[in-house]
Design an enzyme around this catalytic site. Structure first.
Site, PDB file in Angstrom:
ATOM      1  NE  ARG A 154       6.899  -0.497  10.276  1.00 20.58           N
ATOM      2  CZ  ARG A 154       5.788  -0.319   9.543  1.00 20.58           C
ATOM      3  NH1 ARG A 154       5.865   0.303   8.366  1.00 20.58           N
ATOM      4  NH2 ARG A 154       4.624  -0.751   9.964  1.00 20.58           N
ATOM      5  NE  ARG A 205       2.083  -4.570  11.302  1.00 21.68           N
ATOM      6  CZ  ARG A 205       3.066  -4.285  10.444  1.00 21.68           C
ATOM      7  NH1 ARG A 205       4.238  -4.884  10.541  1.00 21.68           N
ATOM      8  NH2 ARG A 205       2.882  -3.398   9.498  1.00 21.68           N
ATOM      9  NE  ARG A 244      -4.049  -0.997   9.955  1.00 24.79           N
ATOM     10  CZ  ARG A 244      -2.999  -0.385   9.411  1.00 24.79           C
ATOM     11  NH1 ARG A 244      -3.076   0.848   9.002  1.00 24.79           N
ATOM     12  NH2 ARG A 244      -1.863  -1.030   9.249  1.00 24.79           N
ATOM     13  CE  LYS A 274      -2.101  -0.574   3.929  1.00 23.51           C
ATOM     14  NZ  LYS A 274      -1.506  -1.824   4.412  1.00 23.51           N
TER      15      LYS A 274
HETATM   16  P1  AMP Z   1       1.133   0.732   8.845  1.00 22.62           P
HETATM   17  O1  AMP Z   1       2.356   1.566   8.649  1.00 22.62           O
HETATM   18  O2  AMP Z   1      -0.023   1.178   8.000  1.00 22.62           O
HETATM   19  O3  AMP Z   1       1.413  -0.763   8.711  1.00 22.62           O
HETATM   20  O4  AMP Z   1       0.653   0.958  10.358  1.00 22.62           O
HETATM   21  C1  AMP Z   1       1.495   0.610  11.440  1.00 22.62           C
HETATM   22  C2  AMP Z   1       0.699   0.574  12.724  1.00 22.62           C
HETATM   23  O5  AMP Z   1       0.118   1.872  12.965  1.00 22.62           O
HETATM   24  C3  AMP Z   1      -0.475  -0.374  12.740  1.00 22.62           C
HETATM   25  O6  AMP Z   1      -0.102  -1.701  13.071  1.00 22.62           O
HETATM   26  C4  AMP Z   1      -1.359   0.251  13.831  1.00 22.62           C
HETATM   27  O7  AMP Z   1      -0.835  -0.007  15.123  1.00 22.62           O
HETATM   28  C5  AMP Z   1      -1.165   1.741  13.557  1.00 22.62           C
HETATM   29  N1  AMP Z   1      -2.175   2.258  12.611  1.00 22.62           N
HETATM   30  C6  AMP Z   1      -1.959   2.737  11.349  1.00 22.62           C
HETATM   31  N2  AMP Z   1      -3.109   3.113  10.772  1.00 22.62           N
HETATM   32  C7  AMP Z   1      -4.091   2.852  11.687  1.00 22.62           C
HETATM   33  C8  AMP Z   1      -5.500   2.997  11.683  1.00 22.62           C
HETATM   34  N3  AMP Z   1      -6.163   3.456  10.596  1.00 22.62           N
HETATM   35  N4  AMP Z   1      -6.186   2.639  12.801  1.00 22.62           N
HETATM   36  C9  AMP Z   1      -5.559   2.158  13.902  1.00 22.62           C
HETATM   37  N5  AMP Z   1      -4.214   1.981  13.952  1.00 22.62           N
HETATM   38  C10 AMP Z   1      -3.485   2.323  12.864  1.00 22.62           C
END
Ligand code: AMP
Length: 227
Positions: free
Chosen positions: A167, A178, A95, A19
């Site tokens: 990360r 996740r 999400r 994404k």
């Molecule tokens: P990502 O970089 O999109 O994989 O997001 C990393 C982490 O950020 C996720 O595992 C969640 O802990 C948090 N996060 C990102 N976007 C959201 C969202 N829309 N709602 C809740 N938590 C989020």
């Protein structure tokens, strides 16, 4: 549908589906803002604010950050875009069904709903391999992969020479949490956007350039959904 700089697009997909990569390319090609809630939350955590540190604890465990905190940072950015009229590609949001409903409620008074929603689909075993091998430049944020996209010099960013790190949420135990969270949440979201005839599924288990090509073709097609 509005095309070019005013389109409003959501990219759904599991962690590791690409994404972030696709949202960055599509946004830059179409002149849209790239809004990644993960990046916003990581920036808040790095800045050390109380809300940021609270979010970090959830992120490090692979859990979702509470809606109130995510909506706060995102809606502030959307407000800026409303004033400028620029469109956006949302990456990592919504999400949950509740977040999708909150987004629609936010856009409704502007008279500018979403134009299109894509789900980038990749099998779980491929996602795990992508995430566990991912490395990120601690200085400039560029992504690498130990196997699929290694840097020229081990452990160093090609672009800025910064140290590459994993990360905390890309470790095997957190990745599996996740993915479990994603599968629990995505079914109602899919239904929600399908009912609105906004959802297109894209095969993400292919080279990134081919995925981008499909996304751009769907976004520029006169028959695009939401028109
Ligand atoms: P990502 O970089 O999109 O994989 O997001 C990393 C982490 O950020 C996720 O595992 C969640 O802990 C948090 N996060 C990102 N976007 C959201 C969202 N829309 N709602 C809740 N938590 C989020």
């Amino acid at each position: 549908m509005p095309t070019g700089t005013s389109a409003r697009v959501v990219l759904l997909g599991a962690p590791g589906a690409g994404k972030g990569t696709q949202a960055a390319v599509v946004a830059s090609q179409l002149g849209l803002a790239h809004l990644s809630t993960g990046d916003m939350l990581r920036a808040a955590a790095a800045a050390g604010s109380e809300a940021g540190l609270k979010a970090k604890a959830h992120m490090d465990a692979g859990r979702l950050v509470p809606d109130a905190d995510v909506l706060g940072v995102l809606f502030e950015r959307l407000e800026g875009l409303r004033r400028s009229g620029q469109g956006f590609v949302l990456d990592g949001f919504p999400r949950t069904l509740e977040q999708a409903q909150a987004l629609d409620a936010r856009l409704a008074p502007w008279g500018r709903p979403l134009d299109q929603v894509f789900e980038i689909d990749v099998p779980d075993d491929r996602l795990t391999a992508r995430l566990v091998g991912r490395r990120v430049c601690g200085a400039c944020g560029r992504n690498y992969h130990v196997e699929f996209r290694p840097p020229a010099a081990e452990g160093r960013c090609d672009a800025c020479g910064g140290a590459l790190v994993q990360r905390r949420d890309d470790t095997p135990a957190v990745v599996s949490e996740r993915l479990a969270v994603y599968h629990r949440q995505i079914a109602p979201l899919r239904d929600y956007y399908r009912r609105r005839d906004l959802l297109t599924t894209i095969d993400g288990d292919r080279p990134a350039e081919l995925v981008t090509k499909d996304l751009l073709a769907a976004l520029s097609s006169p028959a695009a959904k939401g028109g």
